[in-house]
Design an enzyme around this catalytic site. Structure first.
Site, PDB file in Angstrom:
ATOM      1  N   CYS A  36      -0.424   0.146 -16.305  1.00 25.08           N
ATOM      2  CA  CYS A  36      -0.090   0.917 -15.197  1.00 25.08           C
ATOM      3  C   CYS A  36       1.222   0.351 -14.415  1.00 25.08           C
ATOM      4  CB  CYS A  36      -1.305   0.693 -14.153  1.00 25.08           C
ATOM      5  SG  CYS A  36      -1.351  -0.960 -13.276  1.00 25.08           S
TER       6      CYS A  36
ATOM      7  N   CYS B 294       0.744  -1.182  -0.043  1.00 22.51           N
ATOM      8  CA  CYS B 294      -0.192   0.051  -0.069  1.00 22.51           C
ATOM      9  C   CYS B 294       1.012   1.287   0.019  1.00 22.51           C
ATOM     10  CB  CYS B 294      -0.947   0.123   1.169  1.00 22.51           C
ATOM     11  SG  CYS B 294      -0.147   0.018   2.700  1.00 22.51           S
TER      12      CYS B 294
END
Length: 370
Positions: free
Chosen positions: A337, A201
């Site tokens: 991405c 994250c």
């Protein structure tokens, strides 16, 4: 299908606990007996972070008798955006200490066993032994694999959740469910040789509020299993997309079982998205495919694949038609991405619009490493 309660109830609740949990007593199907089952239960929670925080708070408030909280980390300032168990004053302190403090403030009769130890292959079964149910709030697939293996060996149910960016999954695994109930394991959802290690994250981010939603669902599944309430998510995966505000259900069966047909009202599984290597992507571009880069501006500043159309994922999801302005025909689209996660989200949207969409496998990060 409904399952029998996981634990036998304690003989009685104290007057104080009965008053504290009075709103549970009036719930049809739970009632005082269910509350006494919660008081008898021992739940092991792996991690006191983004998912573990709301799980610990919810299960303490619910009156679970014993919580074993396993985490060897300390609180960092960057945790406070999503790990609601901790406070500014806790920065630098053990995360398990926050669990002890918070549980005591919510439910004085809940016992928290704080284990400041990293879960490993050598200690997993020892740390989880004695728990009626395990909730996995860890943040790596390596740890999740160890937890799954330990719960399979112990025969206890595993409430499992994972999230990244704006997306999440929640389900229940159990290698030894009651007779007549099919066993489902982590390997049925994520085969070990197909998982790898997704980006953290810290790299791609996570919506803090989503942690509360996912942790809340995990706590609900835990309570349902303990009390024998409702239908647990065994054989079903809840898939959450916070950006579109959707929550759908996908059936899950053992890898060696016959295919499972979804219930009439269940949502369909997401479309299959082809994954291309860098060479295949460039060949597709040469043949007329459009390359769509959904990274953020700060990422594309360092460069893009020549000829790519750049539309950040959030802008694209708000208006998928933005891509039409950059395409001359109805040809295929390859989405790019950093690691392939955001690309898959965009590709699924394109598929629903009838566009042949694929993604660069592993994203630009894998291509650069190669």
């Amino acid at each position: 299908m409904p399952l029998p309660p996981l634990v036998e109830p304690v003989a009685a609740l104290s007057d104080a606990e009965r008053a504290r949990t009075a709103r549970h007593a009036s719930l049809r199907g739970l009632g005082e007996t269910g509350q006494r089952r919660l008081a008898a239960a021992h739940v092991a929670v792996i991690g006191a972070g983004g998912l573990g925080s709301p799980v610990i708070l919810a299960l303490s408030a619910a009156g679970v008798g014993t919580l074993t909280v396993i985490d060897d980390d300390v609180v960092d300032a960057s945790n406070l955006q999503r790990q609601v168990l901790h406070r500014h004053a806790d920065v630098g302190a053990d995360k398990v200490a926050s669990a002890v403090r918070a549980a005591a403030g919510l439910s004085p009769e809940t016992t928290v066993i704080a284990v400041r130890e990293r879960l490993t292959a050598d200690n997993a079964q020892r740390l989880l032994a004695g728990a009626d149910i395990v909730v996995d709030g860890s943040d790596s697939f390596a740890t999740r694999g160890l937890v799954a293996a330990a719960t399979e060996a112990l025969g206890v149910p595993l409430v499992w959740g994972v999230l990244q960016e704006f997306h999440a999954q929640v389900t229940v695994f159990w290698s030894a469910p009651p007779e007549g109930v099919p066993a489902v394991r982590l390997s049925d959802l994520h085969p070990p040789d197909a998982v790898g290690e997704p980006p953290s994250c810290a790299v791609v981010g996570v919506l803090g509020a989503l942690c509360l939603q996912v942790g809340g669902l995990m706590a609900i599944e835990t309570i349902k299993l303990i009390a024998g309430l409702g239908e647990p998510l065994l054989g079903r995966v809840v898939v959450i997309d916070a950006l579109s505000g959707t929550q759908r259900e996908v059936p899950l069966a053992a890898a060696d079982a016959a295919p499972v047909t979804a219930a009439p009202m269940a949502a369909a599984a997401p479309p299959e998205i082809a994954e291309l290597t860098a060479g295949e992507m460039l060949a597709a571009q040469e043949a007329g495919a459009t390359l769509l880069d959904v990274r953020e501006p700060w990422e594309t500043e360092s460069g893009i694949v020549a000829g790519s159309v750049v539309i950040p994922l959030g802008d694209f999801l708000d208006d998928p038609g933005l891509l039409d302005e950059h395409r001359d025909d109805d040809g295929p689209v390859v989405v790019i991405c950093a690691h392939g996660i955001r690309a898959r989200t965009a590709a699924e949207v394109l598929q629903t619009r009838g566009i042949d969409a694929s993604i660069l496998t592993g994203g630009l990060a894998r291509w650069q490493r190669a």
